[in-house]
Scaffold this active site. Structure first.
Site, PDB file in Angstrom:
ATOM      1  N   ALA A  62      -3.192 -12.027   7.897  1.00  0.00           N
ATOM      2  CA  ALA A  62      -4.123 -12.431   8.945  1.00  0.00           C
ATOM      3  C   ALA A  62      -4.775 -13.775   8.649  1.00  0.00           C
ATOM      4  CB  ALA A  62      -5.188 -11.358   9.137  1.00  0.00           C
TER       5      ALA A  62
ATOM      6  N   GLN B  60       0.832  -1.198   0.000  1.00  0.00           N
ATOM      7  CA  GLN B  60       0.000   0.000   0.000  1.00  0.00           C
ATOM      8  C   GLN B  60       0.870   1.254   0.000  1.00  0.00           C
ATOM      9  OE1 GLN B  60      -2.297  -0.629   3.613  1.00  0.00           O
ATOM     10  NE2 GLN B  60      -0.457  -1.307   4.642  1.00  0.00           N
TER      11      GLN B  60
ATOM     12  N   GLU C  86      -0.951   1.617  14.067  1.00  0.00           N
ATOM     13  CA  GLU C  86      -0.636   2.774  14.908  1.00  0.00           C
ATOM     14  C   GLU C  86      -0.327   2.385  16.351  1.00  0.00           C
ATOM     15  OE1 GLU C  86      -4.461   4.155  12.664  1.00  0.00           O
ATOM     16  OE2 GLU C  86      -3.578   2.261  13.327  1.00  0.00           O
TER      17      GLU C  86
ATOM     18  N   ASP D  85      -8.992  -4.262  12.980  1.00  0.00           N
ATOM     19  CA  ASP D  85      -8.658  -2.844  12.805  1.00  0.00           C
ATOM     20  C   ASP D  85      -7.935  -2.694  11.474  1.00  0.00           C
ATOM     21  OD1 ASP D  85      -8.086  -0.188  13.104  1.00  0.00           O
ATOM     22  OD2 ASP D  85      -6.596  -0.456  14.690  1.00  0.00           O
TER      23      ASP D  85
ATOM     24  N   ASP E   1      -0.171  -7.814  11.555  1.00  0.00           N
ATOM     25  CA  ASP E   1      -0.281  -6.820  10.482  1.00  0.00           C
ATOM     26  C   ASP E   1       0.570  -7.285   9.312  1.00  0.00           C
ATOM     27  OD1 ASP E   1       0.139  -4.279   8.887  1.00  0.00           O
ATOM     28  OD2 ASP E   1      -1.123  -3.507  10.498  1.00  0.00           O
TER      29      ASP E   1
END
Length: 312
Positions: A148, A36, A95, A165, A115
């Protein structure tokens, strides 16, 4: 003579015809990772912020609205079902603010954050200490850089709470598979019987609520109980939806006094008070507006790997 402008505008499109613009005063980190496009920047009004693939994920001024709403309803649900939230799995959450909220709970013994993008996690760890507040260093925390889906296939049914999230499920992004029926079945199989799952479930404004209604519809094919709710945080430019899912019943009208008692007993006071969630707030969040209730009831689309979320 006027001075040179010390900022530039960053646009975020919500539809092909609508966007908001935010003033950025300083770029802290920018890169295109294998997964990304990432920007961490200082903004004129909202403090520091993380943007992925052209969409703001959070800013330091109002991120507490998002992260408290993501974490605490699921933790409360487990307690109300008679369980104890000891083991928590966080999917995404670069984050570190989701970790921060989970670690408020004194019962928590283990938090694993999975992540896919290690570069984004490292950048957030360096540039967004206001959000994670040292949570990555807590001995209860393990960070796993992995897909994931792959992680879920390998882990056992040990989790009391799973929190999704993730960035929005755009077709070119890394997360679209993680909003499908197949993925939600994996989630259900990895939860304890009294466990709970919460997912960020897309915007709920009238123009763009189809993604939210389809996520909720998909969850209802997998879980016995699903409670949609939404917050308004200025960073997102409109209401943003969530969905809480469990096999035990979820009360749509929680008693505020009971919720406040649970939070008082379970949260570590040394980590500070919650800014957003309390008993009255949770009761209000669960009162879904009529237009959204009707849209959810009428929805027929179920997201699957063969029919994943698409940009419309």
């Amino acid at each position: 003579m006027s001075s040179p402008r010390s900022f530039f505008w960053v646009q975020e499109y919500f539809t092909p015809w609508d966007y908001t613009a935010r003033a950025v005063t300083r770029i802290l980190a920018y890169r295109k990772t294998p997964f990304q496009e990432m920007l961490i920047a200082e903004t004129g009004a909202f403090g520091k912020g993380l943007m992925l693939d052209g969409h703001w994920q959070s800013t330091t001024v109002d991120e507490f609205l998002y992260h408290e709403a993501l974490v605490h309803p699921a933790m409360v649900q487990v307690v109300q079902a008679g369980g104890i939230p000891r083991r928590v799995l966080v999917l995404g959450g670069a984050e570190g603010a989701t970790l921060r909220e989970v670690l408020r709970w004194r019962s928590v013994e283990q938090v694993v954050m999975v992540d896919i993008d290690g570069e984004v996690v490292a950048a957030c760890r360096e540039h967004l200490p206001e959000m994670h507040q040292g949570s990555f260093e807590d001995p209860r925390v393990e960070v796993v850089i992995a897909d994931a889906l792959d992680f879920l296939q390998e882990t056992g049914p040990i989790w009391d709470v799973i929190l999704s999230d993730l960035s929005d499920p755009i077709e070119s992004g890394p997360a679209y598979r993680l909003f499908t029926q197949e993925f939600f079945r994996q989630i259900r199989s990895k939860l304890q019987p009294d466990g709970a799952f919460t997912i960020q479930a897309g915007p709920t404004g009238p123009v763009e609520l189809h993604q939210h209604t389809r996520i909720v519809r998909t969850l209802k094919t997998v879980f016995a109980a699903v409670q949609p709710y939404a917050i308004y945080a200025p960073t997102y430019g409109g209401p943003l939806g969530f969905a809480l899912a469990a096999q035990d019943p979820i009360s749509p009208r929680p008693e505020p006094e009971q919720i406040d008692q649970i939070l008082s007993q379970q949260l570590d006071p040394e980590r500070g008070a919650l800014q957003f969630i309390d008993g009255i707030t949770l009761l209000g969040l669960y009162q879904v507006p009529a237009h959204l209730r009707r849209a959810i009831a009428a929805e027929t689309v179920v997201y699957t790997l063969d029919n994943p979320p698409r940009i419309e």
